[in-house]
Scaffold this motif. Structure first.
Motif, PDB file in Angstrom:
ATOM      1  N   ALA A  22       0.835  -1.209   0.000  1.00 38.12           N
ATOM      2  CA  ALA A  22       0.000   0.000   0.000  1.00 38.12           C
ATOM      3  C   ALA A  22       0.868   1.257   0.000  1.00 38.12           C
ATOM      4  O   ALA A  22       0.602   2.222  -0.729  1.00 38.12           O
ATOM      5  CB  ALA A  22      -0.913  -0.019   1.228  1.00 38.12           C
ATOM      6  N   LYS A  23       1.914   1.232   0.813  1.00 41.93           N
ATOM      7  CA  LYS A  23       2.812   2.384   0.913  1.00 41.93           C
ATOM      8  C   LYS A  23       3.496   2.669  -0.413  1.00 41.93           C
ATOM      9  O   LYS A  23       3.617   3.833  -0.830  1.00 41.93           O
ATOM     10  CB  LYS A  23       3.848   2.114   2.005  1.00 41.93           C
ATOM     11  N   LYS A  24       3.946   1.602  -1.108  1.00 39.15           N
ATOM     12  CA  LYS A  24       4.612   1.783  -2.404  1.00 39.15           C
ATOM     13  C   LYS A  24       3.683   2.405  -3.435  1.00 39.15           C
ATOM     14  O   LYS A  24       4.134   3.072  -4.360  1.00 39.15           O
ATOM     15  CB  LYS A  24       5.119   0.434  -2.930  1.00 39.15           C
ATOM     16  N   ASN A  25       2.386   2.189  -3.265  1.00 36.94           N
ATOM     17  CA  ASN A  25       1.410   2.703  -4.224  1.00 36.94           C
ATOM     18  C   ASN A  25       0.700   3.958  -3.713  1.00 36.94           C
ATOM     19  O   ASN A  25      -0.357   4.332  -4.222  1.00 36.94           O
ATOM     20  CB  ASN A  25       0.391   1.611  -4.550  1.00 36.94           C
ATOM     21  N   SER A 116     -12.252   5.025  10.041  1.00 35.35           N
ATOM     22  CA  SER A 116     -13.031   4.965   8.812  1.00 35.35           C
ATOM     23  C   SER A 116     -12.092   4.624   7.664  1.00 35.35           C
ATOM     24  O   SER A 116     -10.994   5.181   7.559  1.00 35.35           O
ATOM     25  CB  SER A 116     -13.723   6.310   8.548  1.00 35.35           C
ATOM     26  N   ALA A 117     -12.504   3.699   6.809  1.00 37.06           N
ATOM     27  CA  ALA A 117     -11.648   3.267   5.712  1.00 37.06           C
ATOM     28  C   ALA A 117     -12.493   2.873   4.504  1.00 37.06           C
ATOM     29  O   ALA A 117     -13.624   2.397   4.644  1.00 37.06           O
ATOM     30  CB  ALA A 117     -10.778   2.089   6.139  1.00 37.06           C
ATOM     31  N   LYS A 118     -11.898   3.064   3.318  1.00 32.79           N
ATOM     32  CA  LYS A 118     -12.581   2.666   2.081  1.00 32.79           C
ATOM     33  C   LYS A 118     -12.523   1.160   1.874  1.00 32.79           C
ATOM     34  O   LYS A 118     -13.438   0.571   1.289  1.00 32.79           O
ATOM     35  CB  LYS A 118     -11.935   3.375   0.883  1.00 32.79           C
ATOM     36  N   ASN A 119     -11.427   0.553   2.318  1.00 27.54           N
ATOM     37  CA  ASN A 119     -11.222  -0.890   2.167  1.00 27.54           C
ATOM     38  C   ASN A 119     -10.639  -1.467   3.449  1.00 27.54           C
ATOM     39  O   ASN A 119      -9.953  -0.765   4.205  1.00 27.54           O
ATOM     40  CB  ASN A 119     -10.259  -1.180   1.009  1.00 27.54           C
ATOM     41  N   VAL A 120     -10.884  -2.750   3.660  1.00 35.52           N
ATOM     42  CA  VAL A 120     -10.360  -3.452   4.830  1.00 35.52           C
ATOM     43  C   VAL A 120      -9.684  -4.742   4.363  1.00 35.52           C
ATOM     44  O   VAL A 120     -10.238  -5.478   3.539  1.00 35.52           O
ATOM     45  CB  VAL A 120     -11.475  -3.791   5.833  1.00 35.52           C
ATOM     46  N   ILE A 121      -8.484  -4.998   4.886  1.00 36.20           N
ATOM     47  CA  ILE A 121      -7.786  -6.265   4.644  1.00 36.20           C
ATOM     48  C   ILE A 121      -7.700  -7.012   5.967  1.00 36.20           C
ATOM     49  O   ILE A 121      -7.189  -6.479   6.949  1.00 36.20           O
ATOM     50  CB  ILE A 121      -6.367  -6.047   4.087  1.00 36.20           C
ATOM     51  N   ILE A 122      -8.190  -8.236   5.986  1.00 34.08           N
ATOM     52  CA  ILE A 122      -8.123  -9.063   7.193  1.00 34.08           C
ATOM     53  C   ILE A 122      -6.992 -10.065   7.027  1.00 34.08           C
ATOM     54  O   ILE A 122      -7.036 -10.931   6.157  1.00 34.08           O
ATOM     55  CB  ILE A 122      -9.457  -9.776   7.447  1.00 34.08           C
ATOM     56  N   ALA A 123      -5.952  -9.897   7.853  1.00 34.91           N
ATOM     57  CA  ALA A 123      -4.774 -10.767   7.801  1.00 34.91           C
ATOM     58  C   ALA A 123      -4.467 -11.256   9.210  1.00 34.91           C
ATOM     59  O   ALA A 123      -3.384 -11.042   9.740  1.00 34.91           O
ATOM     60  CB  ALA A 123      -3.586 -10.011   7.212  1.00 34.91           C
ATOM     61  N   THR A 124      -5.452 -11.916   9.813  1.00 36.63           N
ATOM     62  CA  THR A 124      -5.401 -12.216  11.238  1.00 36.63           C
ATOM     63  C   THR A 124      -4.797 -13.572  11.583  1.00 36.63           C
ATOM     64  O   THR A 124      -4.688 -13.916  12.758  1.00 36.63           O
ATOM     65  CB  THR A 124      -6.813 -12.137  11.838  1.00 36.63           C
ATOM     66  N   LYS A 283     -18.020  -6.447  -0.687  1.00 40.47           N
ATOM     67  CA  LYS A 283     -17.203  -5.590  -1.543  1.00 40.47           C
ATOM     68  C   LYS A 283     -16.362  -4.634  -0.693  1.00 40.47           C
ATOM     69  O   LYS A 283     -16.873  -3.917   0.156  1.00 40.47           O
ATOM     70  CB  LYS A 283     -18.092  -4.793  -2.496  1.00 40.47           C
ATOM     71  N   GLY A 284     -15.050  -4.670  -0.907  1.00 38.42           N
ATOM     72  CA  GLY A 284     -14.150  -3.795  -0.166  1.00 38.42           C
ATOM     73  C   GLY A 284     -13.473  -4.453   1.015  1.00 38.42           C
ATOM     74  O   GLY A 284     -12.581  -3.858   1.617  1.00 38.42           O
ATOM     75  N   ILE A 285     -13.881  -5.691   1.364  1.00 34.67           N
ATOM     76  CA  ILE A 285     -13.211  -6.432   2.435  1.00 34.67           C
ATOM     77  C   ILE A 285     -12.444  -7.585   1.804  1.00 34.67           C
ATOM     78  O   ILE A 285     -13.005  -8.393   1.057  1.00 34.67           O
ATOM     79  CB  ILE A 285     -14.182  -6.957   3.491  1.00 34.67           C
ATOM     80  N   TYR A 286     -11.146  -7.656   2.098  1.00 33.09           N
ATOM     81  CA  TYR A 286     -10.251  -8.645   1.503  1.00 33.09           C
ATOM     82  C   TYR A 286      -9.669  -9.549   2.585  1.00 33.09           C
ATOM     83  O   TYR A 286      -9.570  -9.158   3.756  1.00 33.09           O
ATOM     84  CB  TYR A 286      -9.097  -7.939   0.777  1.00 33.09           C
ATOM     85  N   LEU A 287      -9.258 -10.740   2.168  1.00 31.72           N
ATOM     86  CA  LEU A 287      -8.564 -11.665   3.055  1.00 31.72           C
ATOM     87  C   LEU A 287      -7.143 -11.865   2.565  1.00 31.72           C
ATOM     88  O   LEU A 287      -6.897 -11.890   1.356  1.00 31.72           O
ATOM     89  CB  LEU A 287      -9.257 -13.025   3.094  1.00 31.72           C
ATOM     90  N   HIS A 308      -0.523 -12.428  -1.856  1.00 33.80           N
ATOM     91  CA  HIS A 308      -1.835 -11.830  -1.610  1.00 33.80           C
ATOM     92  C   HIS A 308      -1.755 -10.307  -1.547  1.00 33.80           C
ATOM     93  O   HIS A 308      -2.683  -9.615  -1.978  1.00 33.80           O
ATOM     94  CB  HIS A 308      -2.432 -12.370  -0.311  1.00 33.80           C
ATOM     95  N   ALA A 309      -0.678  -9.786  -1.001  1.00 32.32           N
ATOM     96  CA  ALA A 309      -0.536  -8.331  -0.873  1.00 32.32           C
ATOM     97  C   ALA A 309      -0.619  -7.654  -2.241  1.00 32.32           C
ATOM     98  O   ALA A 309      -1.359  -6.674  -2.419  1.00 32.32           O
ATOM     99  CB  ALA A 309       0.778  -7.990  -0.177  1.00 32.32           C
ATOM    100  N   LYS A 310       0.125  -8.176  -3.189  1.00 38.77           N
ATOM    101  CA  LYS A 310       0.114  -7.589  -4.539  1.00 38.77           C
ATOM    102  C   LYS A 310      -1.252  -7.753  -5.198  1.00 38.77           C
ATOM    103  O   LYS A 310      -1.740  -6.847  -5.882  1.00 38.77           O
ATOM    104  CB  LYS A 310       1.198  -8.231  -5.406  1.00 38.77           C
ATOM    105  N   GLN A 311      -1.880  -8.907  -5.032  1.00 37.55           N
ATOM    106  CA  GLN A 311      -3.191  -9.148  -5.628  1.00 37.55           C
ATOM    107  C   GLN A 311      -4.216  -8.141  -5.105  1.00 37.55           C
ATOM    108  O   GLN A 311      -5.006  -7.576  -5.877  1.00 37.55           O
ATOM    109  CB  GLN A 311      -3.659 -10.570  -5.316  1.00 37.55           C
ATOM    110  N   ILE A 312      -4.213  -7.934  -3.799  1.00 36.69           N
ATOM    111  CA  ILE A 312      -5.212  -7.056  -3.175  1.00 36.69           C
ATOM    112  C   ILE A 312      -4.987  -5.603  -3.592  1.00 36.69           C
ATOM    113  O   ILE A 312      -5.944  -4.906  -3.998  1.00 36.69           O
ATOM    114  CB  ILE A 312      -5.156  -7.200  -1.649  1.00 36.69           C
ATOM    115  N   ILE A 313      -3.770  -5.127  -3.465  1.00 38.42           N
ATOM    116  CA  ILE A 313      -3.506  -3.722  -3.797  1.00 38.42           C
ATOM    117  C   ILE A 313      -3.757  -3.453  -5.274  1.00 38.42           C
ATOM    118  O   ILE A 313      -4.300  -2.397  -5.645  1.00 38.42           O
ATOM    119  CB  ILE A 313      -2.059  -3.338  -3.404  1.00 38.42           C
ATOM    120  N   LYS A 314      -3.424  -4.407  -6.128  1.00 36.09           N
ATOM    121  CA  LYS A 314      -3.715  -4.259  -7.559  1.00 36.09           C
ATOM    122  C   LYS A 314      -5.211  -4.100  -7.790  1.00 36.09           C
ATOM    123  O   LYS A 314      -5.653  -3.257  -8.584  1.00 36.09           O
ATOM    124  CB  LYS A 314      -3.195  -5.490  -8.314  1.00 36.09           C
TER     125      LYS A 314
END
Length: 321
Positions: A22-25, A116-124, A283-287, A308-314
């Motif tokens: 995310a930071k790189k983009n 508040s966020a537009k998207n959420v990534i769950i990496a628990t 929509k907007g929640i990723y794993l 997964h990181a690249k897939q999600i951010i893309k």
């Protein structure tokens, strides 16, 4: 209240990989972690050695430097926490996500704040909830679902449940510190997934009788000073016992996933997601990472879920174009 492009739940290796991507983009992100950075690794046994070589544990092409052929727990903590420091990851440790709900954007309630966020990534990950045996006496203080080091069990009668890497490591280490170890194993042999350099050790210790092993056996009850189990022949046996190491595996927080609306499918409660984008039915929640496997916790590791990181951010970026 600030609006983040992405809120990442979980500050382990895959959560950090998502943050770096995310930071790189140039996406505005925040990581919420219930414990310390790489908390699951922190709770691993103190002397654990990874199955993989260091290069396969790297994230964002940052070199994982170690003199060992196989890195250990401390090496990994130095690596991942070092990345969080050096890359100035925007992370909030010791803050637990309590609820996520969709309004216009996502509103994320934690133990300390609301975001508040537009998207959420769950990496628990999956290291929070022990896979319980559901037998009488499981809640006695002598039953341990987490193993850290062998020293508390020296000169004690210890039953180890299972034949996975964690079970085998615990059995061998406790035996070598003077513990009297008995393994109770449901299967007919040591797990085929046990590290190849450890397997001969446990097999030889069992063969010579230094560690007792009951295969195709089942623990039935834990008592304050003994345990009761069923042998392969169907006999009920009771032996004296001081501690039980219940190395029965761990599960993702399914209740948390269900509460935020993620569909769980089948007996293994596999979360529903698109394997190309990693987006769930919401929509907007990723794993990302191990949580994708439901009860099949053996499917995903750091090595094969870094992508997964690249897939999600893309996917997130494509929606903004």
């Amino acid at each position: 209240m600030d609006l983040y492009d992405i809120l990442i739940v979980g500050g382990g290796p895959i959560g950090l990989a998502c943050a770096l991507e995310a930071k790189k983009n140039n996406l505005n992100y925040i990581v919420i972690e219930k414990g310390t950075v790489a908390n699951s690794l922190y709770n691993y046994p103190l002397y654990m050695t990874f199955f993989s070589t260091a290069d396969r544990l790297e994230i964002d092409e940052i070199p994982f430097i170690t003199t060992k052929a196989k890195p250990g727990r401390q090496d990994a903590l130095e690596y991942y926490q070092g990345i969080a420091r050096q890359k100035a990851i925007n992370i909030r440790p010791y803050e637990r996500v309590l609820n996520i709900k969709k309004i216009d954007n996502f509103e994320i309630e934690t133990s300390k704040h609301t975001y508040s966020a537009k998207n959420v990534i769950i990496a628990t990950g999956f290291y929070d909830i022990p896979n319980r045996m559901d037998i009488p006496g499981e809640d006695l203080p002598k039953v341990k679902h987490y193993y850290t080091e062998p020293y508390p069990y020296a000169f004690q009668d210890v039953v180890v449940i299972g034949s996975s890497n964690s079970s085998v490591d615990a059995a061998l280490e406790i035996y070598r510190k003077g513990g009297n170890v008995t393994m109770i194993i449901r299967n007919s042999d040591i797990s085929p997934n046990v590290k190849y350099w450890v397997r001969p050790d446990i097999e030889n210790r069992i063969k010579e009788g230094s560690i007792k092993a009951h295969f195709e056996a089942e623990l039935l009850e834990v008592k304050p000073h003994s345990v009761i189990f069923r042998t392969r022949e169907g006999k009920i046996q009771e032996i004296e016992n001081d501690f039980v190491m219940a190395m029965t595996g761990y599960l993702p927080d399914f209740e948390f996933l269900q509460n935020i609306g993620i569909d769980l499918q089948g007996e293994c409660q596999n979360p529903k997601y698109n394997p190309e984008s990693m987006e769930t039915n919401i929509k907007g929640i990723y794993l990302a990472g191990v949580v994708c496997g439901g009860k099949d916790t053996h499917l995903w590791f750091i090595e094969n879920s870094r992508i997964h990181a690249k897939q999600i951010i893309k996917d997130i970026i494509s929606k903004n174009d």
